[in-house]
Scaffold this active site. Structure first.
Site: not given
Length: 388
Positions: A4, A1, A18, A113
């Protein structure tokens, strides 16, 4: 995504920050879902998940900060450091993950997930991270594939209903739990890898029975039941806790007795010591003698509110890197899109606000941050070297 960062909150707590990728941040549909999921994630309680400490979903580059724990991911432990875990460790892993999923489901969420890179291994027990992120990403999908054709999450740990694009319920997480337990017990995925193609793997998940030949007999039936194709046929989380004997092995977010092999315990101890020894690599060397009062005040200001990222090229904790589980490497599942963030307990989270990520450091996945595309940090923010 996204990237981090290892960072520090205003109170000096080590956190993981993040940052959302630019192309996602530019899509209002994703932002709306991300805003909703971050708000829901703040409601998740318990001791088995990462506490969401702060977030800015309206920033040019949205970000979310969670607690950090000095422990590797299950993927790192099984795939690289140790290999398959003994049956007793897998039982306690199952109990801890079931507790985490209960807390997530109690907040009205489904993880969607659960996979080895989203499970952190600590001396006290497992910790689950990144709940809600997959749901935000799902707004950009159609039948399990993103609009660019990349899979959301890791195909080897998806449930049949995810593969088919059916309605997702909490039972989806139970199936993913079964896959994680099979991987922890054997080092292999129950439906094989994506070496023969992602669609072939997805077909096996939806239509074929799992390969549990190497799963220890004492937990094979539980894993098999979690991997039932029909969501209604899978055990509840309460049933999993009963079958794993959780009442005798875990309590208050920790295993009652040591749950990991001795070599892993020693590794976790060394990791924690290195984190305590972390220093600012860009700080000037201390001059002999006590500093002048104004010098001391400047140093205190630099340390007090630092949200610090690892400096470019420095080592970073394995579980804070952007990486898919090793079994799915080369599967075409958008590598690095779901960067794992370290997680910590909820202690001290209340009222604690993390600052903005430091643009001068490097993302925890090892890429160099671009200050032009990263939220501007407070002047006092300073890079921190994170232990490997």
């Amino acid at each position: 995504m996204g990237h981090v960062y290892l960072a520090r909150s205003d109170r000096g707590r080590t956190v993981a920050v993040k940052l959302v990728r630019e192309e996602l941040a530019a899509q209002e549909e994703f932002r709306a879902r991300f805003r909703q999921e971050v708000q829901a994630a703040r409601q998740v309680g318990g001791d088995w998940t990462a506490p969401v400490l702060d977030a800015d979903t309206e920033a040019p580059v949205p970000w979310v900060a969670t607690g950090y724990v000095a422990g590797p991911s299950l993927q790192q432990v099984v795939g690289h450091d140790h290999g398959a875990l003994p049956e007793r460790s897998v039982r306690i892993l199952a109990a801890g993950l079931a507790c985490a999923l209960k807390d997530i489901h109690a907040a009205g969420m489904v993880h969607r997930d659960l996979k080895p890179s989203n499970v952190l291994v600590t001396i006290d027990g497992p910790r689950v991270i990144d709940f809600g992120i997959a749901r935000a990403l799902q707004t950009m999908t159609d039948g399990g594939l993103t609009r660019t054709g990349a899979l959301v999450g890791s195909p080897g740990f998806m449930a049949p209903e995810q593969v088919r694009g059916d309605r997702i319920t909490p039972a989806c997480d139970v199936f993913c739990l079964g896959s994680v337990l099979a991987y922890a017990a054997t080092g292999d995925l129950p439906f094989g890898t994506a070496n023969s193609g992602v669609h072939a793997l997805m077909f096996r998940i939806a239509q074929e029975e799992p390969d549990l030949e190497r799963v220890p007999e004492g937990i094979a039936d539980l894993v098999r039941d979690c991997l039932r194709k029909d969501p209604a046929a899978r055990p509840t989380l309460d049933a999993i806790l009963r079958r794993t004997g959780a009442q005798d092995t875990v309590a208050d977010g920790r295993s009652r007795d040591p749950w990991l092999p001795g070599a892993l315990v020693a590794q976790l101890g060394r990791h924690a010591v290195r984190l305590l020894d972390t220093e600012d690599p860009e700080a000037p060397e201390a001059a002999p003698g006590p500093p002048a009062p104004e010098e001391a005040a400047a140093r205190n200001g630099a340390a007090g509110g630092a949200l610090a990222a690892g400096a470019a090229g420095t080592a970073t904790p394995e579980h804070a890197r952007a990486a898919d589980p090793a079994p799915d490497a080369g599967s075409g599942a958008n590598p690095g899109a779901d960067a794992g963030a370290g997680a910590g307990s909820g202690a001290g989270a209340s009222g604690e606000r993390a600052g903005t990520p430091a643009a001068s450091g490097a993302p925890a996945n090892g890429a160099t941050a671009d200050p032009a595309h990263t939220p501007g940090p407070p002047r006092r923010a300073a890079p921190v070297r994170a232990p490997r």
